[in-house]
Design a protein around this motif. Structure first.
Motif, PDB file in Angstrom:
ATOM      1  N   HIS A  59      75.013  23.680  15.679  1.00  0.00           N
ATOM      2  CA  HIS A  59      74.536  23.695  16.781  1.00  0.00           C
ATOM      3  C   HIS A  59      75.281  24.698  17.638  1.00  0.00           C
ATOM      4  O   HIS A  59      76.637  25.045  17.335  1.00  0.00           O
ATOM      5  N   ASP A  92      83.873  23.010  19.016  1.00  0.00           N
ATOM      6  CA  ASP A  92      82.588  22.256  19.117  1.00  0.00           C
ATOM      7  C   ASP A  92      81.416  23.089  19.735  1.00  0.00           C
ATOM      8  O   ASP A  92      81.222  22.988  21.000  1.00  0.00           O
ATOM      9  N   ASN A  93      80.729  24.010  19.125  1.00  0.00           N
ATOM     10  CA  ASN A  93      80.899  24.168  17.735  1.00  0.00           C
ATOM     11  C   ASN A  93      80.469  25.516  17.457  1.00  0.00           C
ATOM     12  O   ASN A  93      79.883  25.905  16.447  1.00  0.00           O
ATOM     13  N   GLU A 115      72.031  20.852  21.385  1.00  0.00           N
ATOM     14  CA  GLU A 115      72.735  19.496  20.654  1.00  0.00           C
ATOM     15  C   GLU A 115      73.225  18.488  21.816  1.00  0.00           C
ATOM     16  O   GLU A 115      73.259  17.374  21.674  1.00  0.00           O
ATOM     17  N   GLU A 116      73.998  19.194  22.802  1.00  0.00           N
ATOM     18  CA  GLU A 116      74.605  18.502  23.728  1.00  0.00           C
ATOM     19  C   GLU A 116      73.798  17.814  24.657  1.00  0.00           C
ATOM     20  O   GLU A 116      74.232  16.901  25.542  1.00  0.00           O
ATOM     21  N   ASP A 153      79.418  20.453  12.235  1.00  0.00           N
ATOM     22  CA  ASP A 153      79.779  20.159  13.726  1.00  0.00           C
ATOM     23  C   ASP A 153      81.365  20.133  13.624  1.00  0.00           C
ATOM     24  O   ASP A 153      81.695  19.385  12.765  1.00  0.00           O
ATOM     25  N   ILE A 154      81.682  20.660  14.574  1.00  0.00           N
ATOM     26  CA  ILE A 154      83.317  20.413  14.834  1.00  0.00           C
ATOM     27  C   ILE A 154      84.098  20.296  13.532  1.00  0.00           C
ATOM     28  O   ILE A 154      84.767  19.457  13.041  1.00  0.00           O
TER      29      ILE A 154
HETATM   30 ZN   LIG Z   1      79.047  19.254  18.602  1.00  0.00          ZN
END
Ligand SMILES: [Zn+2]
Lengths: 305, 129
Positions: free
Chosen positions: A132, A144-145, A177-178, A205-206
């Motif tokens: 994302h 992130d991210n 995504e958030e 992710d992350i």
């Molecule tokens: Zn994320």
């Protein structure tokens, strides 16, 4: 008479120089291989507001509002193009997470960015790699991210350079995504509706934090078919793997849609998550390069199957 | 069978104004894959169309319900906007973005249109045969 001779010699010399340069230039440029870390460092610096996006005055201090996400989307498209890949946009509208909000507000809308790397042999099987690109309000989202996006971009570039690809590869960057993983939900639905033959989905992710310096990676909900591939690649690179269940990112959208999906994250949670301090300087680029190599090795193995 | 007509163009315009945003919203939600706003629009819109063919009292009654719904809608929307802007409500960035001056004016418009419809609905309806 002499002048004519001289002109002819000059012409001949030019042709020889031209032909020699045609032979040696590609050899010279072949030596300049794609420097993953400098590419990822430059990308994250711009994507997470460390400096303006090249050629513009836009500084992405976060990627949360419609305007910021639009800037991020355009930057992603131009970055894909800069590594030799075409860019496509998947625009979607989705109901609000709480249906009563639908009565009072407009539907959520966003844009996923994707590209398809063709196979080198006839096939209709696809492997999906995604991350994302939006961020939490108030956070530059370097870890992130932007980290997952930079990983995916570098992997895409390397896959596109493989001489053998027995599968097609969908490279996708999700919006929102958030906001309840809206972008990946919409994209999973698009894939499902299109009836495409999806081998597997790999979501990152992350993936820029490694405080204990062990290069460890967490694999979420990995299938028994993908596990040996990841194990082999991790063994080759000396990367410890941590297995877990569930879906804590966009991988949830694909798991729910019934796709064979693995979520790939840092095995340690960054303390900067969703904070203003999630900045480029907190990203461990050595760790990012190691995780990029892990995913690339897995996908390379898949490309050869 | 009696048919009802609205004899006042301002009233027609206000009634139209009260419907258009909902029409746009319900179509946009169909695109998003949700049919709920469209169904709610049908539940409100179909009795009106029915009423215009079945009697003045029906239309007067229905218009009152519609106007009250609009006033409630406007007030609730303003309240939500206040909660989102100044209160503890944590919602998606895209919803926060929607709460702007235009949003507030539209809410006030709904409330005013509601009161206008309640006041004038009896005066403007004519029966034609
Ligand atoms: Zn994320």
């Amino acid at each position: 008479m002499n002048q004519v001779k001289n002109t002819n010699r000059l012409r001949f010399a030019r042709i020889v120089i031209f032909m020699l340069s045609m032979i040696f230039l590609p050899l010279l440029t072949q030596g300049q291989s794609f420097d993953i870390t400098s590419f990822q460092r430059q990308f994250i610096a711009q994507f997470a507001g460390d400096r303006p996006i090249e050629g513009t005055i836009n500084v992405l201090k976060q990627r949360s509002t419609s305007v910021e996400r639009k800037i991020a989307e355009n930057f992603l498209c131009s970055t894909l193009n800069s590594i030799g890949l075409p860019s496509n946009r998947h625009e979607y509208k989705m109901p609000n997470s709480f249906f009563l909000l639908d009565l009072f507000f407009s539907p959520m809308q966003g844009t996923n960015v994707y590209t398809i790397i063709p196979a080198t042999e006839p096939t209709e099987e696809y492997v999906v790699i995604g991350a994302h690109y939006d961020s939490e309000p108030g956070s530059p989202g370097a870890g992130d991210n932007a980290s997952g996006v930079a990983l995916t971009l570098a992997v895409a570039k390397q896959i596109s350079e493989l001489t053998v690809r027995k599968k097609k590869f969908v490279i996708v960057f999700f919006d929102q995504e958030e906001d309840d993983e809206l972008g990946s939900k919409a994209f999973a639905k698009k894939l499902k509706d299109s009836g495409m033959n999806i081998h597997s989905v790999h979501i990152t992710d992350i993936i820029g934090w490694d405080a204990n310096q062990d290069l460890g990676v967490e694999l979420q909900s990995i299938s028994s078919r993908l596990a040996p591939l990841y194990q082999q690649a991790a063994d080759d690179l000396n990367i410890p793997l941590k297995l877990s269940q569930g879906g804590s990112s966009d991988n949830k959208s694909f798991l729910n849609a019934g796709f064979e999906t693995v979520g790939v994250f840092s095995d340690e949670m960054t303390p900067h998550i969703h904070k203003p301090s999630d900045q480029c300087e907190t990203v461990d680029f050595g760790y990012l390069a190691s995780s990029t190599a892990l995913i690339f090795n897995v996908l390379k193995a898949l490309a050869q199957q | 069978m009696p048919r009802i007509r609205i004899s006042d163009s301002t009233f027609s315009l206000v009634l139209l104004f009260s419907f258009v945003p909902f029409m746009v919203k319900s179509v946009s939600y169909i695109e998003a894959g949700s049919y709920i706003p469209f169904l709610i629009m049908d539940l409100i819109g179909l009795p009106l169309i029915y009423g215009f063919y079945h009697g003045k009292l029906w239309v007067i009654g229905w218009l009152k319900i519609w106007a009250i719904l609009m006033i409630i809608f406007g007030i609730l929307r303003l309240g939500l906007a206040g909660l989102i802007k100044f209160g503890p409500a944590s919602v998606e960035a895209q919803i926060v973005e929607q709460v702007n001056l235009g949003f507030v004016f539209l809410c006030l418009g709904y409330i005013l249109a509601g009161f206008y419809i309640i006041r004038n609905r009896k005066r403007v309806l004519v029966i034609i045969d």
